[in-house]
Design a protein around this motif. Structure first.
Motif, PDB file in Angstrom:
ATOM      1  N   GLY A 143      34.923  35.313  32.338  1.00 57.78           N
ATOM      2  CA  GLY A 143      33.603  35.583  32.156  1.00 57.78           C
ATOM      3  C   GLY A 143      32.741  36.167  32.126  1.00 57.78           C
ATOM      4  N   ASN A 144      31.515  35.456  31.372  1.00 53.55           N
ATOM      5  CA  ASN A 144      30.722  37.167  30.723  1.00 53.55           C
ATOM      6  C   ASN A 144      29.829  38.129  31.685  1.00 53.55           C
ATOM      7  OD1 ASN A 144      28.675  35.070  29.845  1.00 53.55           O
ATOM      8  ND2 ASN A 144      28.820  36.159  27.745  1.00 53.55           N
ATOM      9  N   ASN A 145      29.220  36.132  32.824  1.00 49.76           N
ATOM     10  CA  ASN A 145      28.560  36.715  33.676  1.00 49.76           C
ATOM     11  C   ASN A 145      29.399  37.169  35.037  1.00 49.76           C
ATOM     12  OD1 ASN A 145      29.970  33.974  34.370  1.00 49.76           O
ATOM     13  ND2 ASN A 145      28.201  33.238  35.665  1.00 49.76           N
ATOM     14  N   THR A 166      24.643  44.330  34.821  1.00 45.26           N
ATOM     15  CA  THR A 166      25.018  42.939  34.237  1.00 45.26           C
ATOM     16  C   THR A 166      24.811  42.821  32.557  1.00 45.26           C
ATOM     17  OG1 THR A 166      23.858  41.342  34.300  1.00 45.26           O
ATOM     18  CG2 THR A 166      25.617  41.594  36.097  1.00 45.26           C
ATOM     19  N   LEU A 167      25.599  41.956  32.234  1.00 44.22           N
ATOM     20  CA  LEU A 167      25.360  41.911  30.820  1.00 44.22           C
ATOM     21  C   LEU A 167      23.448  42.085  30.300  1.00 44.22           C
ATOM     22  CD1 LEU A 167      27.867  40.029  29.433  1.00 44.22           C
ATOM     23  CD2 LEU A 167      27.367  42.730  28.645  1.00 44.22           C
ATOM     24  N   THR A 168      23.036  41.184  31.514  1.00 42.14           N
ATOM     25  CA  THR A 168      21.427  40.641  31.299  1.00 42.14           C
ATOM     26  C   THR A 168      20.826  41.697  32.570  1.00 42.14           C
ATOM     27  OG1 THR A 168      21.719  39.142  32.334  1.00 42.14           O
ATOM     28  CG2 THR A 168      22.331  38.440  30.569  1.00 42.14           C
ATOM     29  N   GLY A 169      20.545  42.538  32.956  1.00 47.13           N
ATOM     30  CA  GLY A 169      19.763  42.857  34.123  1.00 47.13           C
ATOM     31  C   GLY A 169      20.573  44.269  34.964  1.00 47.13           C
TER      32      GLY A 169
HETATM   33  C1  LIG Z   1      28.041  35.060  27.146  1.00 44.08           C
HETATM   34  O1  LIG Z   1      28.941  34.085  26.441  1.00 44.08           O
HETATM   35  C2  LIG Z   1      28.335  32.734  26.671  1.00 44.08           C
HETATM   36  C3  LIG Z   1      29.773  32.083  26.064  1.00 44.08           C
HETATM   37  O2  LIG Z   1      30.407  32.588  25.710  1.00 44.08           O
HETATM   38  C4  LIG Z   1      27.621  32.835  25.269  1.00 44.08           C
HETATM   39  O3  LIG Z   1      26.891  32.598  24.746  1.00 44.08           O
HETATM   40  C5  LIG Z   1      26.469  34.202  25.564  1.00 44.08           C
HETATM   41  O4  LIG Z   1      25.471  35.052  24.533  1.00 44.08           O
HETATM   42  C6  LIG Z   1      27.176  35.299  26.225  1.00 44.08           C
HETATM   43  N1  LIG Z   1      26.138  36.294  26.838  1.00 44.08           N
HETATM   44  C7  LIG Z   1      25.967  37.474  26.755  1.00 44.08           C
HETATM   45  C8  LIG Z   1      25.023  38.061  27.390  1.00 44.08           C
HETATM   46  O5  LIG Z   1      26.358  37.933  25.479  1.00 44.08           O
END
Ligand SMILES: *[C@@H]1O[C@H](CO)[C@@H](O)[C@H](O)[C@H]1NC(C)=O
Ligand SMILES: *[C@@H]1O[C@H](CO)[C@@H](O)[C@H](O)[C@H]1NC(C)=O
Length: 225
Positions: A143-145, A166-169
Motif C-alpha cells: 500500500g503506497n500509504n 511520505t508520498l504526500t507529506g
Molecule cells: C497510491 O495508490 C492509489 C491506488 O493504487 C493511487 O490512486 C494513488 O494515486 C497513489 N498515491 C500516490 C501518492 O502515488
C-alpha cells in the motif's frame, strides 16, 4: 611521465561524477554513526518535541474503536520506545538504507494489541481522517500509504538527525489525546516537523518480554481502561 592534461581533466570529471553518485546514495546512519540496515531493529527517538520524553511507541489515539493504534512519543524520559525494523516493499537482501529510498516501517513486537492489524506504519486514509491525518499501525506492504522515506533534517549539521516523509507529506507531531503526548501525524506545519534519531536495539538493552513488562506496556497503551 606526467599525465597529460586531457587525462587529468578526465580524472577530475570521473571524481566529480563519483562524488555526485555518492551524494545520490547517502546512507542513513544511526545514533552511533553506523549505517541503518534493513531487518535490524532500531528505536526511533524524537529529539525536538521539547518534552524530554522517550522513544516512539504504539498508542491508543482514539477511543472507539481503539484499533488500529496510532504512534506517540513515550512521555517517560529514558524509555527507549518500541523496536521497529525497516524493510523494502519487495523482499531484498539485508542492505544499508539510503536517504530518500522508499521503506516500510514495522513495529516488531509480537505483544501488540489489535492482533488483526499488522505492525506496519501507514497514513490514515479513511474518510474520517482529519486535515492532518494520523500515522496508524496496520498498513500493508504494497500500500503506497505505507511507504516512507528518511530524509536528512536540513537544519541540523553534524548529527545523524532525520525527518520522515511520505508520498504526500512530512511527519510531524501534535499534542495527542493521551496526556498530550506528542502524536505522529502528516502535517505541512514545518514548525512541528518531527526530528528523530535511530538507536540500534542491542540484545543487552532489549528488555526481556516478561509478563510484568507486557503489563506495564499494556497499561501505558490503554490509558482509558
Ligand atoms: C497510491 O495508490 C492509489 C491506488 O493504487 C493511487 O490512486 C494513488 O494515486 C497513489 N498515491 C500516490 C501518492 O502515488
Ligand atoms: C500539504 O499541502 C499540500 C499542497 O498544498 C496539500 O495537497 C496537502 O493535502 C497538505 N497536507 C497536509 C497533511 O496538510
Amino acid at each position: 611521465m606526467m599525465p597529460s592534461f586531457p587525462l587529468v581533466s578526465f580524472l577530475i570529471t570521473l571524481m566529480l561524477a563519483a562524488a555526485v553518485c555518492t551524494q545520490g546514495k547517502e546512507y542513513v546512519r544511526d545514533a552511533a554513526g553506523n549505517y541503518v540496515q534493513t531487518y535490524d531493529e532500531y528505536y526511533i527517538q524524537p529529539v525536538n518535541t521539547k518534552n524530554n520524553g522517550g522513544g516512539l511507541v504504539p498508542a491508543v489515539v482514539k477511543q472507539v474503536p481503539f484499533c488500529p493504534l496510532g504512534i506517540n512519543q513515550d512521555l517517560q524520559k529514558g524509555q527507549p520506545g518500541q523496536p521497529v525494523r525497516f524493510i523494502y516493499p519487495y523482499p531484498l537482501m539485508k542492505t544499508p538504507i539510503s536517504i530518500m529510498e522508499t521503506v516500510i516501517i514495522e513495529f516488531t513486537s509480537k505483544d501488540l494489541p489489535c492482533k488483526e492489524f499488522s505492525g506496519l506504519w501507514e497514513v490514515d486514509e479513511s474518510s474520517s481522517a482529519s486535515d492532518e491525518p494520523a500515522i496508524l499501525i496496520g498498513g500493508e506492504q504494497l500500500g503506497n500509504n505505507s511507504w516512507f522515506r528518511i530524509e536528512r533534517a536540513e537544519d541540523v549539521i553534524g548529527a545523524n538527525v532525520y525527518k520522515l516523509t511520505t508520498l504526500t507529506g512530512t511527519i510531524g507531531y501534535i499534542p495527542g489525546p493521551w496526556k498530550g503526548a506528542p502524536q505522529l501525524v502528516l502535517t505541512n506545519d514545518t514548525a512541528n516537523t518531527l526530528l528523530v534519531i535511530f538507536k540500534k536495539v542491542n540484545d543487552a538493552t532489549k528488555a526481556p518480554t516478561s509478563t510484568s513488562r507486557v503489563e506495564k506496556f499494556g497499561l501505558r497503551m490503554f490509558p482509558f481502561y
